[in-house]
Design an enzyme around this catalytic site. Structure first.
Site, PDB file in Angstrom:
ATOM      1  N   GLY A  35     -30.611  -1.620  -5.147  1.00  0.00           N
ATOM      2  CA  GLY A  35     -29.480  -1.052  -5.884  1.00  0.00           C
ATOM      3  C   GLY A  35     -29.081   0.346  -5.476  1.00  0.00           C
ATOM      4  O   GLY A  35     -28.024   0.835  -5.868  1.00  0.00           O
TER       5      GLY A  35
ATOM      6  N   GLY B  86     -36.375   1.463   7.203  1.00  0.00           N
ATOM      7  CA  GLY B  86     -35.842   0.818   8.395  1.00  0.00           C
ATOM      8  C   GLY B  86     -35.424   1.847   9.430  1.00  0.00           C
ATOM      9  O   GLY B  86     -34.667   2.770   9.119  1.00  0.00           O
TER      10      GLY B  86
ATOM     11  N   THR C 145     -27.064   3.433   4.315  1.00  0.00           N
ATOM     12  CA  THR C 145     -28.160   4.264   3.803  1.00  0.00           C
ATOM     13  C   THR C 145     -27.726   5.308   2.775  1.00  0.00           C
ATOM     14  O   THR C 145     -28.554   6.035   2.236  1.00  0.00           O
ATOM     15  CB  THR C 145     -28.894   4.950   4.974  1.00  0.00           C
ATOM     16  OG1 THR C 145     -27.930   5.510   5.863  1.00  0.00           O
ATOM     17  CG2 THR C 145     -29.730   3.943   5.746  1.00  0.00           C
ATOM     18  N   GLY C 146     -26.415   5.401   2.506  1.00  0.00           N
ATOM     19  CA  GLY C 146     -25.947   6.193   1.383  1.00  0.00           C
ATOM     20  C   GLY C 146     -26.063   7.699   1.525  1.00  0.00           C
ATOM     21  O   GLY C 146     -25.988   8.245   2.619  1.00  0.00           O
TER      22      GLY C 146
ATOM     23  N   VAL D 196     -17.324  15.704 -10.489  1.00  0.00           N
ATOM     24  CA  VAL D 196     -17.577  14.538 -11.331  1.00  0.00           C
ATOM     25  C   VAL D 196     -18.984  14.548 -11.927  1.00  0.00           C
ATOM     26  O   VAL D 196     -19.154  14.465 -13.146  1.00  0.00           O
ATOM     27  CB  VAL D 196     -17.365  13.233 -10.523  1.00  0.00           C
ATOM     28  CG1 VAL D 196     -17.653  12.015 -11.392  1.00  0.00           C
ATOM     29  CG2 VAL D 196     -15.948  13.173  -9.979  1.00  0.00           C
TER      30      VAL D 196
ATOM     31  N   GLY E  90     -21.395  16.877 -12.184  1.00  0.00           N
ATOM     32  CA  GLY E  90     -21.729  18.015 -13.039  1.00  0.00           C
ATOM     33  C   GLY E  90     -21.092  17.917 -14.410  1.00  0.00           C
ATOM     34  O   GLY E  90     -21.736  18.195 -15.437  1.00  0.00           O
TER      35      GLY E  90
ATOM     36  N   GLU F 142     -18.034  27.043 -11.000  1.00  0.00           N
ATOM     37  CA  GLU F 142     -17.327  26.325  -9.932  1.00  0.00           C
ATOM     38  C   GLU F 142     -16.728  27.285  -8.912  1.00  0.00           C
ATOM     39  O   GLU F 142     -16.079  28.260  -9.282  1.00  0.00           O
ATOM     40  CB  GLU F 142     -16.231  25.442 -10.553  1.00  0.00           C
ATOM     41  CG  GLU F 142     -15.227  24.831  -9.585  1.00  0.00           C
ATOM     42  CD  GLU F 142     -15.860  23.981  -8.492  1.00  0.00           C
ATOM     43  OE1 GLU F 142     -15.507  24.185  -7.310  1.00  0.00           O
ATOM     44  OE2 GLU F 142     -16.703  23.120  -8.811  1.00  0.00           O
TER      45      GLU F 142
ATOM     46  N   HIS G 234       0.889  -4.393 -27.844  1.00  0.00           N
ATOM     47  CA  HIS G 234       0.932  -3.264 -28.783  1.00  0.00           C
ATOM     48  C   HIS G 234      -0.006  -3.562 -29.948  1.00  0.00           C
ATOM     49  O   HIS G 234       0.012  -4.654 -30.484  1.00  0.00           O
ATOM     50  CB  HIS G 234       2.355  -3.068 -29.303  1.00  0.00           C
ATOM     51  CG  HIS G 234       2.453  -2.019 -30.369  1.00  0.00           C
ATOM     52  ND1 HIS G 234       2.413  -0.668 -30.085  1.00  0.00           N
ATOM     53  CD2 HIS G 234       2.558  -2.132 -31.721  1.00  0.00           C
ATOM     54  CE1 HIS G 234       2.507   0.008 -31.221  1.00  0.00           C
ATOM     55  NE2 HIS G 234       2.602  -0.852 -32.227  1.00  0.00           N
TER      56      HIS G 234
END
Length: 466
Positions: free
Chosen positions: A39, A116, A143-144, A183, A185, A203, A444
């Site tokens: 996952g 891998g 591999t993200g 997003v 944070g 920020e 509605h």
């Protein structure tokens, strides 16, 4: 040695979806995952657990702030059991990752647990409890990414933490300092704000969610300030120091003055970095660019013709659903089909409450490109459904071509925006005009009526309910 038509390295949303689609198309498929559960980040320490905590904390906030107004009286004090909340989050994760195990079995995909790494372009070494080698005609790198940091920050993962640790804290912070107003944070900041923490966002850019439409950013900023977030934009963090159980963050504001923030936890959420550690890409002839991403062409093919890469490890938005689309794209390309992805129509969502969602171009992008456009905007507070649920913050904005009326972008802040954005994606996929959407019947009372009204506003300024 086992041989496969396709090997997928990484089992996040991009990897496992790619594996399923390859198997559906008749390819003998293997998937390799270095962690004990499938996952990837999304299911284990990202999208799914963060939404579980957002939902739990939202229920708590409703109980202490809104139930009485709904005529619901709770005798005694409403308390947070953080341990139980975290445990429920984990059970959601376990159910979801278990579902991926089932899908692998159902589709006859061989699962290898271990790291891998390429031996060459067609052989992969898997280092787990035992070392195994497999042969693959084609490989998909999925591999993200990992949380990024700043070079001078020492992440001790106790008080100076990433999103991974923020999902399993043992206590509610008294003052959580969030470095980064993007997003991740804002979502995790809102979880702990609801549970009683003071939250300060620091920020670097001049506004939160800086990649989104400026109007959306302004509205979310207003709403979060109303929720007692302390938002400090245009602040350049220069040091993060832990002293005992206190974290001291120093930053320069836009005037160049030093500002100091003191809290008991500091969440570093300055984005994510592509993850190729241990992949040994060079052995397969796969090029990595200066930002650590795997280089790919328009077909997501790497410099090695039989190796492809998808998701966070390649260019583009780091989004689970973008990775899924790319996984399907590569599988179908390998099967000789002609798939397509329109990256302009990959929606972006922030799961705060109210939610934020967008697809297509922002006003800033249209101005920069010199495209003549018109705007239609409708406030959520004008909807009967919003008033019924007490979710009156936000708006829907439709941007349409001034000449052709084709919808070029849709931006929204409001309850269920994450679900509503799909209507805009469908409309834009079929190149609908604002008038097309304005003429569709919307049930509605619903939140999606705001999309119809915004489309009406973009069509000769004829919204009905404002």
């Amino acid at each position: 040695m086992n041989s496969y038509d396709v090997a997928v390295i990484g089992s996040g949303p991009g990897g496992y979806v790619a594996a399923i689609r390859c198997a559906q198309l008749g390819m003998k498929t293997a998937i390799i995952e270095k962690y004990a559960t499938l996952g990837g980040t999304c299911l284990n320490v990202g999208c799914i657990p963060s939404k579980a905590l957002l939902d739990s904390s939202h229920h708590y906030e409703d109980a202490i702030k809104h139930f009485e107004e709904h005529g619901i009286e709770i005798p005694g004090e409403v308390k947070v059991n953080l341990e139980k909340m975290i445990a429920r989050k984990q059970s959601v994760v376990d159910q979801t990752t278990g579902g991926i195990d089932y899908l692998m079995k159902k589709n006859n995909i061989d699962v290898y647990q271990g790291l891998g790494s390429f031996k060459d372009a067609t052989h992969i070494t898997i280092s787990g409890e035992e070392t195994t080698e497999i042969e693959a005609k084609n490989t998909i790198i999925a591999t993200g990414s990992k949380p990024a940091s700043l070079p001078f920050i020492e992440l001790d993962k106790e008080r100076v933490i990433t999103s991974t640790e923020a999902l399993k804290l043992k206590e509610i912070p008294k003052h959580l300092i969030v470095i980064g107003g993007g997003v991740i944070g804002l979502e995790l900041g809102q979880v702990y704000k609801r549970l009683g923490a003071e939250v300060s966002v620091v920020e670097y850019a001049d506004r939160i969610v800086p990649t989104m439409d400026a109007g959306v950013s302004k509205e979310l900023n207003k709403v979060l300030k109303k929720q007692k977030f302390k938002i400090n934009a245009s602040h350049k963090v220069k040091s993060v120091e832990r002293v005992g159980d206190e974290v001291i963050v120093k930053a320069d504001n836009k005037k160049g003055e030093e500002v100091e923030f003191k809290g008991d936890y500091c969440l570093v959420s300055v984005g994510r970095r592509p993850y190729t550690d241990g992949l040994n890409a060079e052995a397969a002839g796969v090029k990595i660019d200066e930002r650590g991403r795997v280089e790919v062409n328009d077909h997501l093919q790497t410099s090695a013709s039989n190796i492809y890469a998808i998701g966070d490890v390649v260019k583009g938005a780091m989004l689970a659903h973008k990775a899924e689309e790319e996984g399907v794209f590569v599988a179908e390309t390998l099967a000789g089909q002609k798939p397509h992805i329109d990256y302009n129509l990959i929606p972006g969502v922030v799961y705060t409450w109210p939610e934020v969602a967008a697809v297509g171009k922002t006003e800033e992008q249209l101005k920069e490109a010199g495209i003549a456009y018109k705007t239609g905007q409708f406030p959520m507070r004008a909807l009967g459904r919003s008033r019924a649920s007490m979710d009156i913050d936000g708006f829907v904005k439709v941007l349409a071509d001034k000449t052709t009326d084709e919808i070029l972008g849709v931006h929204m802040v409001g309850a269920r925006a994450a679900d509503m954005i799909a209507e805009a994606v469908v409309a834009m996929e079929y190149r609908a005009s604002a008038e097309d959407v304005s003429r569709m019947s919307h049930a509605h009372p619903t939140f999606t009526e705001a999309i119809k009204e915004a489309a009406l506003a973009a069509t000769d300024d004829r919204a009905l309910h404002v």
